[in-house]
Design an enzyme around this catalytic site. Sequence first.
Site, PDB file in Angstrom:
ATOM      1  N   HIS A 266      -2.186   0.300 -26.174  1.00 40.86           N
ATOM      2  CA  HIS A 266      -2.393   1.530 -26.935  1.00 40.86           C
ATOM      3  C   HIS A 266      -1.040   2.155 -27.247  1.00 40.86           C
ATOM      4  O   HIS A 266      -0.102   2.061 -26.446  1.00 40.86           O
ATOM      5  CB  HIS A 266      -3.253   2.521 -26.143  1.00 40.86           C
TER       6      HIS A 266
ATOM      7  N   CYS B 219      -5.016   2.242 -33.262  1.00 40.66           N
ATOM      8  CA  CYS B 219      -3.809   2.960 -32.830  1.00 40.66           C
ATOM      9  C   CYS B 219      -2.530   2.352 -33.387  1.00 40.66           C
ATOM     10  O   CYS B 219      -1.650   3.066 -33.865  1.00 40.66           O
ATOM     11  CB  CYS B 219      -3.753   3.040 -31.310  1.00 40.66           C
TER      12      CYS B 219
ATOM     13  N   HIS C  78      -2.408  10.083 -32.021  1.00 42.79           N
ATOM     14  CA  HIS C  78      -2.813   8.682 -31.905  1.00 42.79           C
ATOM     15  C   HIS C  78      -4.223   8.506 -32.442  1.00 42.79           C
ATOM     16  O   HIS C  78      -4.928   9.481 -32.715  1.00 42.79           O
ATOM     17  CB  HIS C  78      -2.732   8.216 -30.445  1.00 42.79           C
TER      18      HIS C  78
END
Length: 165
Positions: A125, A73, A137
């Site tokens: 994240h 990510c 993402h």
Amino acid sequence: MIKTKYFFWLILMFSLILTACGSKKYTVKSDTKASKAADAMANLKSKQLYKFIIDWTGVKYRFGGLDKNGIDCSGFAFLLEKEIYGVTLPRISRDQAKAVNKKSIGNLKEGDLVFFSFGGNNVDHVGVYLNNGFFVHASTNRGVIVDDLNLPAYQRVLVKSGSVN
């Protein structure tokens, strides 16, 4: 007279066939997640961003990855921000979170970052905001994907959002 009757029936049948073929309408349910994600992509202001996302969509997740063989990510956000906006971010998501100017969700603009904490208190994240509540993402399960930020699974773990400039 028979020819006229035959011709009439022939025209009638031909008309029925044409109208039957042309009457079927194909519609897409506009309330599905996929159609909303497609709308978010279609409404991007930056065509470069659109092309970047299309080019990376489906690339699998790989921790520490930074290429089409697999990407994580923070690597995805790092590459996107650098290539599309000319901004160099730190490589790790928690450091990226420290580098952004905090913004409320309602004030996010295309290219802003959204941060999550799935495993405790620390950011672990990151995604890039698009519009209308959607972001892109590198998902650990699905690879690079456009997703709905309003899903409860994301709302529960959203910890920060903001811009890099």
